[in-house]
Design a protein around this motif. Structure first.
Motif, PDB file in Angstrom:
ATOM      1  N   ILE A   1      21.177   6.466  10.957  1.00  0.00           N
ATOM      2  CA  ILE A   1      22.526   7.020  10.982  1.00  0.00           C
ATOM      3  C   ILE A   1      22.662   8.063  12.083  1.00  0.00           C
ATOM      4  N   GLY A   2      21.661   8.932  12.216  1.00  0.00           N
ATOM      5  CA  GLY A   2      21.742  10.001  13.196  1.00  0.00           C
ATOM      6  C   GLY A   2      21.901   9.514  14.616  1.00  0.00           C
ATOM      7  N   ALA A   3      21.220   8.436  14.961  1.00  0.00           N
ATOM      8  CA  ALA A   3      21.284   7.886  16.311  1.00  0.00           C
ATOM      9  C   ALA A   3      22.478   6.959  16.503  1.00  0.00           C
ATOM     10  N   GLY A   4      23.191   6.665  15.424  1.00  0.00           N
ATOM     11  CA  GLY A   4      24.373   5.818  15.535  1.00  0.00           C
ATOM     12  C   GLY A   4      24.112   4.334  15.415  1.00  0.00           C
ATOM     13  N   MET A   5      22.876   3.927  15.153  1.00  0.00           N
ATOM     14  CA  MET A   5      22.586   2.508  15.000  1.00  0.00           C
ATOM     15  C   MET A   5      23.049   1.993  13.638  1.00  0.00           C
ATOM     16  N   VAL A   6      23.083   2.877  12.653  1.00  0.00           N
ATOM     17  CA  VAL A   6      23.610   2.559  11.325  1.00  0.00           C
ATOM     18  C   VAL A   6      24.866   3.396  11.108  1.00  0.00           C
ATOM     19  N   GLY A   7      25.949   2.723  10.806  1.00  0.00           N
ATOM     20  CA  GLY A   7      27.192   3.422  10.514  1.00  0.00           C
ATOM     21  C   GLY A   7      27.607   3.210   9.072  1.00  0.00           C
ATOM     22  N   ILE A   8      28.349   4.155   8.524  1.00  0.00           N
ATOM     23  CA  ILE A   8      28.895   4.025   7.181  1.00  0.00           C
ATOM     24  C   ILE A   8      30.393   3.808   7.320  1.00  0.00           C
ATOM     25  N   GLY A   9      30.858   2.642   6.862  1.00  0.00           N
ATOM     26  CA  GLY A   9      32.276   2.325   6.964  1.00  0.00           C
ATOM     27  C   GLY A   9      33.122   3.222   6.081  1.00  0.00           C
ATOM     28  N   GLU A  10      34.382   3.258   6.387  1.00  0.00           N
ATOM     29  CA  GLU A  10      35.308   4.112   5.651  1.00  0.00           C
ATOM     30  C   GLU A  10      35.144   3.949   4.137  1.00  0.00           C
ATOM     31  N   ILE A  11      35.062   5.062   3.462  1.00  0.00           N
ATOM     32  CA  ILE A  11      35.022   5.057   1.998  1.00  0.00           C
ATOM     33  C   ILE A  11      36.470   5.077   1.519  1.00  0.00           C
ATOM     34  N   THR A  12      36.870   4.047   0.815  1.00  0.00           N
ATOM     35  CA  THR A  12      38.288   3.875   0.510  1.00  0.00           C
ATOM     36  C   THR A  12      38.739   4.759  -0.646  1.00  0.00           C
ATOM     37  N   ASP A  13      40.049   4.759  -0.840  1.00  0.00           N
ATOM     38  CA  ASP A  13      40.642   5.577  -1.902  1.00  0.00           C
ATOM     39  C   ASP A  13      40.373   5.028  -3.300  1.00  0.00           C
ATOM     40  N   ALA A  14      39.737   3.851  -3.376  1.00  0.00           N
ATOM     41  CA  ALA A  14      39.305   3.349  -4.687  1.00  0.00           C
ATOM     42  C   ALA A  14      38.165   4.186  -5.244  1.00  0.00           C
ATOM     43  N   VAL A  15      37.555   4.987  -4.387  1.00  0.00           N
ATOM     44  CA  VAL A  15      36.473   5.887  -4.788  1.00  0.00           C
ATOM     45  C   VAL A  15      37.074   7.265  -5.054  1.00  0.00           C
ATOM     46  N   PRO A  16      36.781   7.881  -6.197  1.00  0.00           N
ATOM     47  CA  PRO A  16      37.301   9.221  -6.474  1.00  0.00           C
ATOM     48  C   PRO A  16      36.973  10.204  -5.351  1.00  0.00           C
ATOM     49  N   ALA A  17      37.871  11.147  -5.131  1.00  0.00           N
ATOM     50  CA  ALA A  17      37.742  12.069  -4.005  1.00  0.00           C
ATOM     51  C   ALA A  17      36.430  12.851  -4.034  1.00  0.00           C
ATOM     52  N   ASP A  18      35.986  13.274  -5.219  1.00  0.00           N
ATOM     53  CA  ASP A  18      34.753  14.053  -5.276  1.00  0.00           C
ATOM     54  C   ASP A  18      33.533  13.204  -4.942  1.00  0.00           C
ATOM     55  N   VAL A  19      33.554  11.938  -5.345  1.00  0.00           N
ATOM     56  CA  VAL A  19      32.447  11.033  -5.015  1.00  0.00           C
ATOM     57  C   VAL A  19      32.447  10.736  -3.518  1.00  0.00           C
ATOM     58  N   LYS A  20      33.622  10.517  -2.967  1.00  0.00           N
ATOM     59  CA  LYS A  20      33.730  10.299  -1.516  1.00  0.00           C
ATOM     60  C   LYS A  20      33.173  11.490  -0.755  1.00  0.00           C
ATOM     61  N   ALA A  21      33.523  12.675  -1.173  1.00  0.00           N
ATOM     62  CA  ALA A  21      33.059  13.881  -0.492  1.00  0.00           C
ATOM     63  C   ALA A  21      31.540  14.026  -0.587  1.00  0.00           C
TER      64      ALA A  21
END
Length: 360
Positions: free
Chosen positions: A283-303
């Motif tokens: 993740i740090g080098a940018g080879m692995v990305g995390i796609g957008e966490i959608t609003d189906a996920v509670p805000a505290d879990v997303k954070a």
């Protein structure tokens, strides 16, 4: 005599000009890609082909790229790689674990061609290896999954029981367990990288067993479609964003970003600095990305998931940090100890809490 000299000079000049034409053609670097799935799989191969396209965009007329898709892992891969080399490829990327021995076999026959093998562990003077720390992304997915599940059953579709896939299962489980001690993993092995029918069947089996979150290490969007049909089942994109299934069932994704690596290694061949190397970035080098966490996920879990992502990227958190035991209860990592790369690269065991055996 003078006329003859002029004619000779003209012929010589023409000859030199003709000789220069193929030399100019040879200046174009030819880069080949061998794909295990179709470029339209929506996952693994799709992202590798985006990397190929990025090479073309970066270097323009200075490069020529070629690819062959849906190449089985086995003897037929030798034929494809060999033909690429015979057709003048200067650099060949072989993009699946099962191409490892075939890559070495062909590389030995073509010592002047550079080869790069994805996710393997064997190198040679003209063979480099590269992979991504997918397990970092699996940890983020496990964190989200452990928070989302209501049944406490998380399903996981495995492709082949190789260290890369086992690492991902363990990383996801440990992260899920950390936020939900009652979580249980059920694993179905599909024995394929890309087969939409098998992947959908595996997803349905897991859903029938009570899984309300399904993770996958296979390459099609079929599990997303199966979850969408079942309703109230969460999924995650694999290798690419798969955002067309957002905001639900796909609530986030692991995105493989190969473009910078492909551009850098192609440039190294072009400027004569290429050397056999081993690259394993996350993740740090940018080879692995995390796609957008959608609003189906509670805000505290997303954070909290985003905070975990950022901490992994910064090297502040390692997904494999003790205390962690192996499945048989023996100590693997002491309190605060992190896993070394050698163990991770050869991982052939489940961590404590995962039921079932790793197929041999």
């Amino acid at each position: 005599m003078k006329r003859r000299t002029l004619l000779a000079s003209g012929v010589a000049a023409a000859t030199l000009a003709m000789a220069g034409l193929p030399a100019l053609a040879q200046d174009k670097t030819k880069v080949g890609f061998v794909y295990v799935g179709p470029v339209g799989d929506g996952g693994w191969t799709y992202e590798h082909d985006k990397g190929r396209q990025a090479v073309e965009a970066e270097f323009g007329d200075a490069v020529e790229t070629v690819f062959v898709e849906s190449v089985p892992e086995g003897p037929d891969a030798v034929r494809v790689m060999q033909q690429m080399a015979l057709d003048g490829a200067d650099l060949i990327f072989t993009t699946s674990f099962g191409y490892m021995d075939q890559t070495l076999e062909v590389a030995a026959k073509f010592p002047d061609v550079k080869f790069e093998h994805a996710t393997g562990f064997k190198t040679a003077d003209n063979v480099g290896i590269y992979s991504a720390r997918f397990y970092e992304g699996r940890a983020v997915q496990g964190h989200i999954a452990g928070n989302l599940t209501k049944s406490n059953i998380i399903g996981y579709i495995g492709s082949f029981p190789i260290p890369e896939v086992v690492r991902g299962i363990n990383a996801a489980y440990l992260a899920a367990k950390a936020v939900n001690p009652d979580v249980e993993f059920k694993i179905v092995w599909a024995y394929t990288w890309f087969d939409p029918a098998k992947e959908a069947e595996a997803a349905n089996v897991l859903i029938e067993q009570g899984a309300d979150v399904v993770l996958q290490h296979t390459d099609s969007t079929a599990p997303q479609a199966a979850a969408q049909a079942a309703g109230n089942v969460y999924t995650f994109g694999q290798a690419s964003d798969m955002a067309e299934y957002g905001p639900m069932p796909r609530v986030s994704s692991i995105i493989d970003n190969w473009a910078p690596y492909y551009i850098a290694r192609t440039k190294a061949v072009m400027d004569g600095t290429w050397e056999s190397d081993s690259t394993w970035d996350g993740i740090g080098a940018g080879m692995v990305g995390i796609g957008e966490i959608t609003d189906a996920v509670p805000a505290d879990v997303k954070a909290s998931a985003e905070a975990l992502r950022d901490a992994i990227a910064a090297g502040e958190i390692h997904p494999f940090t003790g205390p962690v035991n192996k499945q048989d209860g023996s100590v693997w990592l002491a309190d605060g100890e992190t896993a070394d790369d050698g163990t991770l690269l050869g991982m052939n065991f489940y961590v404590e809490g995962i039921e079932g055996d790793i197929p041999q």
